[in-house]
Design a protein around this motif. Sequence first.
Motif, PDB file in Angstrom:
ATOM      1  N   VAL A 182       7.385  48.325  37.833  1.00 43.95           N
ATOM      2  CA  VAL A 182       7.506  47.044  37.141  1.00 43.95           C
ATOM      3  C   VAL A 182       8.328  46.016  37.916  1.00 43.95           C
ATOM      4  N   TRP A 185       6.022  44.402  40.176  1.00 40.13           N
ATOM      5  CA  TRP A 185       5.014  43.719  39.379  1.00 40.13           C
ATOM      6  C   TRP A 185       5.540  42.396  38.834  1.00 40.13           C
ATOM      7  N   ARG A 186       6.759  42.401  38.337  1.00 45.74           N
ATOM      8  CA  ARG A 186       7.343  41.192  37.744  1.00 45.74           C
ATOM      9  C   ARG A 186       7.467  40.068  38.759  1.00 45.74           C
ATOM     10  N   HIS A 187       7.639  40.434  40.003  1.00 42.50           N
ATOM     11  CA  HIS A 187       7.812  39.437  41.060  1.00 42.50           C
ATOM     12  C   HIS A 187       6.685  39.567  42.082  1.00 42.50           C
TER      13      HIS A 187
END
Length: 278
Positions: A182, A185-187
């Motif tokens: 994650v 994924w978030r960035h």
Amino acid sequence: MRIGVGTTLPHENPHEWARLLHDWGCTTAVCPVDATASSGVRDEYLREAQRYGLSIGEVGVWRNVMSPEPQERNASISYAEAQLALAEAIGAGCCLNISGNAGPGGWDQYSPENYSEESYERLVDTTREIIDAVHPTRTYYAIECMPWMLPDSPESYLRLLADINRPQLRVHLDYTNMVNGVPRWRHLRQFIQECFTQLGPHIVSVHAKDIRLDGALPVTIGETQPGTGSVDFALVLRLAAALPGDTTLYTEHLDTIEEYRDAVAFLRRTASEAGIAA
């Protein structure tokens, strides 16, 4: 920059193979034969590729050179050397493999052994062995990034480049394979930029893939048809176009011929809309 598909599509003969890719707008291809093919068959494919303006960007290995089973490991290393020699003979962009699974299970799967210091040293020595067996001057050996074996980050790839210390080693960038949690994924957009910034001078080929975060617990980040996920392809294409040399981009792991055709069309359309020559 050249765009293609990372597979050999069904075809009856070399002319049909090259014509199909050309009609889709591809300008590069993966090598459709391996080192066991006769020189006559190989040369016929090369003539058709040249006729339709296709470069051969990748010669695949896809064998476990890190296998804990000596017989499999030695056979895989021999095959990798033969494939690198083929890439050298035809002037392909690179010869490509993953580092391999050093423990039990599938050749491309996770094992704790993949991250041991002993395995790292073996990976360095094995990569040197493959390159030194051929001494390529027209092509490069490259290791595809993976989520659960090295290299799994730009930093680990830079360390490998330094420790292997062979100018014939270059980078195959699969940014999606390194989105293994994650935080990345978030960035995602920032992470893709970091990949190109840190590895850019060494990149010879790129897998242009899309991914999405599924709702399954605990975390499932899966590949999806280009244009249906969260990757900013205008960014990817712009960064790839800025690289030195004739970088190749391939879409892969799709289920049907139609999906590959549509993926190439999407990449070319996105490039055109962004004012990028492809």
